[in-house]
Write a protein that holds these residues in place. Sequence first.
Motif, PDB file in Angstrom:
ATOM      1  N   LEU A 224     179.697  20.632  44.759  1.00  0.00           N
ATOM      2  CA  LEU A 224     179.737  20.372  43.321  1.00  0.00           C
ATOM      3  C   LEU A 224     181.100  20.729  42.738  1.00  0.00           C
ATOM      4  O   LEU A 224     181.658  21.788  43.036  1.00  0.00           O
ATOM      5  CB  LEU A 224     178.653  21.200  42.619  1.00  0.00           C
ATOM      6  N   GLY A 225     181.617  19.814  41.911  1.00  0.00           N
ATOM      7  CA  GLY A 225     182.826  20.104  41.163  1.00  0.00           C
ATOM      8  C   GLY A 225     182.481  20.735  39.825  1.00  0.00           C
ATOM      9  O   GLY A 225     181.501  20.356  39.189  1.00  0.00           O
ATOM     10  N   TYR A 226     183.295  21.715  39.391  1.00  0.00           N
ATOM     11  CA  TYR A 226     183.042  22.418  38.136  1.00  0.00           C
ATOM     12  C   TYR A 226     184.342  23.099  37.709  1.00  0.00           C
ATOM     13  O   TYR A 226     185.279  23.232  38.522  1.00  0.00           O
ATOM     14  CB  TYR A 226     181.924  23.451  38.302  1.00  0.00           C
ATOM     15  N   PRO A 227     184.446  23.536  36.469  1.00  0.00           N
ATOM     16  CA  PRO A 227     185.675  24.203  36.036  1.00  0.00           C
ATOM     17  C   PRO A 227     185.992  25.418  36.913  1.00  0.00           C
ATOM     18  O   PRO A 227     185.159  26.302  37.106  1.00  0.00           O
ATOM     19  CB  PRO A 227     185.364  24.634  34.599  1.00  0.00           C
ATOM     20  N   GLY A 228     187.187  25.433  37.473  1.00  0.00           N
ATOM     21  CA  GLY A 228     187.598  26.530  38.331  1.00  0.00           C
ATOM     22  C   GLY A 228     187.221  26.358  39.789  1.00  0.00           C
ATOM     23  O   GLY A 228     187.478  27.253  40.606  1.00  0.00           O
ATOM     24  N   ALA A 229     186.610  25.222  40.145  1.00  0.00           N
ATOM     25  CA  ALA A 229     186.204  25.015  41.541  1.00  0.00           C
ATOM     26  C   ALA A 229     187.428  24.905  42.440  1.00  0.00           C
ATOM     27  O   ALA A 229     188.354  24.141  42.162  1.00  0.00           O
ATOM     28  CB  ALA A 229     185.345  23.763  41.655  1.00  0.00           C
ATOM     29  N   ASP A 230     187.435  25.683  43.508  1.00  0.00           N
ATOM     30  CA  ASP A 230     188.480  25.515  44.519  1.00  0.00           C
ATOM     31  C   ASP A 230     187.882  24.751  45.695  1.00  0.00           C
ATOM     32  O   ASP A 230     186.811  24.143  45.564  1.00  0.00           O
ATOM     33  CB  ASP A 230     189.057  26.864  44.941  1.00  0.00           C
ATOM     34  N   ALA A 231     188.525  24.767  46.821  1.00  0.00           N
ATOM     35  CA  ALA A 231     188.051  23.982  47.963  1.00  0.00           C
ATOM     36  C   ALA A 231     187.265  24.820  48.965  1.00  0.00           C
ATOM     37  O   ALA A 231     186.996  24.350  50.078  1.00  0.00           O
ATOM     38  CB  ALA A 231     189.238  23.312  48.652  1.00  0.00           C
ATOM     39  N   ALA A 232     186.867  26.037  48.577  1.00  0.00           N
ATOM     40  CA  ALA A 232     186.215  26.933  49.541  1.00  0.00           C
ATOM     41  C   ALA A 232     184.930  26.341  50.108  1.00  0.00           C
ATOM     42  O   ALA A 232     184.677  26.415  51.322  1.00  0.00           O
ATOM     43  CB  ALA A 232     185.934  28.284  48.879  1.00  0.00           C
ATOM     44  N   LEU A 233     184.095  25.756  49.253  1.00  0.00           N
ATOM     45  CA  LEU A 233     182.825  25.202  49.731  1.00  0.00           C
ATOM     46  C   LEU A 233     183.056  23.959  50.590  1.00  0.00           C
ATOM     47  O   LEU A 233     182.325  23.718  51.557  1.00  0.00           O
ATOM     48  CB  LEU A 233     181.913  24.886  48.549  1.00  0.00           C
ATOM     49  N   MET A 234     184.065  23.162  50.244  1.00  0.00           N
ATOM     50  CA  MET A 234     184.404  22.007  51.058  1.00  0.00           C
ATOM     51  C   MET A 234     184.882  22.460  52.439  1.00  0.00           C
ATOM     52  O   MET A 234     184.461  21.927  53.473  1.00  0.00           O
ATOM     53  CB  MET A 234     185.490  21.194  50.353  1.00  0.00           C
ATOM     54  N   HIS A 235     185.737  23.469  52.471  1.00  0.00           N
ATOM     55  CA  HIS A 235     186.217  23.998  53.742  1.00  0.00           C
ATOM     56  C   HIS A 235     185.065  24.581  54.561  1.00  0.00           C
ATOM     57  O   HIS A 235     185.023  24.431  55.793  1.00  0.00           O
ATOM     58  CB  HIS A 235     187.284  25.055  53.504  1.00  0.00           C
ATOM     59  N   ALA A 236     184.109  25.237  53.892  1.00  0.00           N
ATOM     60  CA  ALA A 236     182.963  25.796  54.598  1.00  0.00           C
ATOM     61  C   ALA A 236     182.139  24.697  55.250  1.00  0.00           C
ATOM     62  O   ALA A 236     181.657  24.853  56.386  1.00  0.00           O
ATOM     63  CB  ALA A 236     182.100  26.607  53.637  1.00  0.00           C
ATOM     64  N   ALA A 237     181.978  23.564  54.549  1.00  0.00           N
ATOM     65  CA  ALA A 237     181.238  22.444  55.120  1.00  0.00           C
ATOM     66  C   ALA A 237     181.935  21.922  56.374  1.00  0.00           C
ATOM     67  O   ALA A 237     181.284  21.629  57.393  1.00  0.00           O
ATOM     68  CB  ALA A 237     181.097  21.331  54.084  1.00  0.00           C
ATOM     69  N   LEU A 238     183.244  21.813  56.313  1.00  0.00           N
ATOM     70  CA  LEU A 238     183.995  21.319  57.474  1.00  0.00           C
ATOM     71  C   LEU A 238     183.915  22.299  58.635  1.00  0.00           C
ATOM     72  O   LEU A 238     183.745  21.900  59.790  1.00  0.00           O
ATOM     73  CB  LEU A 238     185.454  21.075  57.084  1.00  0.00           C
ATOM     74  N   GLU A 239     184.010  23.581  58.326  1.00  0.00           N
ATOM     75  CA  GLU A 239     184.003  24.599  59.382  1.00  0.00           C
ATOM     76  C   GLU A 239     182.648  24.724  60.059  1.00  0.00           C
ATOM     77  O   GLU A 239     182.565  25.145  61.221  1.00  0.00           O
ATOM     78  CB  GLU A 239     184.420  25.951  58.789  1.00  0.00           C
ATOM     79  N   THR A 240     181.580  24.375  59.352  1.00  0.00           N
ATOM     80  CA  THR A 240     180.245  24.464  59.949  1.00  0.00           C
ATOM     81  C   THR A 240     179.808  23.150  60.591  1.00  0.00           C
ATOM     82  O   THR A 240     178.655  23.003  60.985  1.00  0.00           O
ATOM     83  CB  THR A 240     179.207  24.890  58.898  1.00  0.00           C
ATOM     84  N   GLY A 241     180.717  22.177  60.678  1.00  0.00           N
ATOM     85  CA  GLY A 241     180.450  20.975  61.460  1.00  0.00           C
ATOM     86  C   GLY A 241     179.864  19.805  60.719  1.00  0.00           C
ATOM     87  O   GLY A 241     179.223  18.931  61.335  1.00  0.00           O
ATOM     88  N   ALA A 242     180.067  19.732  59.412  1.00  0.00           N
ATOM     89  CA  ALA A 242     179.548  18.582  58.661  1.00  0.00           C
ATOM     90  C   ALA A 242     180.207  17.291  59.137  1.00  0.00           C
ATOM     91  O   ALA A 242     181.423  17.231  59.304  1.00  0.00           O
ATOM     92  CB  ALA A 242     179.796  18.775  57.174  1.00  0.00           C
ATOM     93  N   ASN A 243     179.381  16.280  59.357  1.00  0.00           N
ATOM     94  CA  ASN A 243     179.883  14.948  59.680  1.00  0.00           C
ATOM     95  C   ASN A 243     180.190  14.145  58.424  1.00  0.00           C
ATOM     96  O   ASN A 243     180.917  13.162  58.455  1.00  0.00           O
ATOM     97  CB  ASN A 243     178.854  14.173  60.514  1.00  0.00           C
ATOM     98  N   GLY A 244     179.555  14.571  57.323  1.00  0.00           N
ATOM     99  CA  GLY A 244     179.768  13.909  56.052  1.00  0.00           C
ATOM    100  C   GLY A 244     179.620  14.908  54.926  1.00  0.00           C
ATOM    101  O   GLY A 244     178.944  15.936  55.072  1.00  0.00           O
ATOM    102  N   VAL A 245     180.266  14.615  53.809  1.00  0.00           N
ATOM    103  CA  VAL A 245     180.173  15.460  52.616  1.00  0.00           C
ATOM    104  C   VAL A 245     180.058  14.552  51.399  1.00  0.00           C
ATOM    105  O   VAL A 245     180.777  13.557  51.290  1.00  0.00           O
ATOM    106  CB  VAL A 245     181.406  16.374  52.458  1.00  0.00           C
TER     107      VAL A 245
END
Length: 340
Positions: A224-245
């Motif tokens: 989810l995008g929101y005021p102040g959102a950084d890329a931490a959750l996106m990076h977490a998805a990639l690091e845990t093996g997401a094939n899609g986001v």
Amino acid sequence: MTRIVVLATGGTISSRPSSEGGSRAKDSAADLIRGLELHGLDDFGVDADGAGIELESEDIAVQNSFNFSFADLSRIAHAVARILRREDVDGVVVTHGTDTMEETLALLGFTHDDPRPVVLTGAQRSPDQFDSDGPRNLHDAVSTAASPASRGQGTLLVFGGEIHSALGLRKNHTVAPQPFGHRSTGTLGAVLESGPRYFAQALTPDPLPLPSAEFEEQRVDMVLGYPGADAALMHAALETGANGVILLGAGAGNPGVPLTEAIAQATAQGVLVGLGTRTGAGPVAVIYGGGGAVDAVAAGAVPLEDLPATQARILMALLLSTHSYSQAKQKLQARLNAQN
């Protein structure tokens, strides 16, 4: 004789108070059919040949849908397909929890390959409540599945007297008697005293193959995008093996600069990214730069148009389970364009 199979999966329509706390799914398909008799809703009239409607029950799960996994959704889809291989069946009704019904509707909507209708329904009030809506919804779903007018309409939802097509649908309200609605369109029809009446013909996409074991193993995360959102959750998805986001941007689909940069990183790694919107209605619109949807698309994200993110996630998992990243991206874009 018209034969309808009622396939039960649990949900509020089957839930009762539990000694362990709260309500939990309990009633079987046979229990739900008996509930029609108790409420005087077991008279469906006669079919076109002057015969009655015969109900057959089957249980595939007895749980609340917020616990469902891709494997559970896959079992439902395969059970429906198995039932429809029988020539003596005229339609299928699936009772389901409302919390994740939109995902199962999407899976069936994208894979259903038969003119006979598949109708999902459920309840907002459990059967132990005096004003439970389950029996009426089930009655209306059976009437709709048995109607010749429903042939060729694909996968449907019948709830609160309304008939909806499966794709584009989402749960819009937590407790309202009719909580479902489409992002950009209205109802497909209504269930009247005389039976179902359609206002339009559903657009049914070319069916995809039934989900495989690879589908059940897909990881498609949502950020989810929101005021102040950084890329931490996106990076977490990639690091845990997401094939899609699926990234839900603000407004018409605007994630912000940190997340658009993360999209570029994800797509460079061969991770499929869908760009949705956190708003409740309307399509993704590629208008703004500076971290908006223009930059997100340039970074490789696929705009999800007005397909709800929850349903787009199912489509992405289906495509990723049978295609490479580049093929899945191309087919995702083509499917979304065909829906509009």
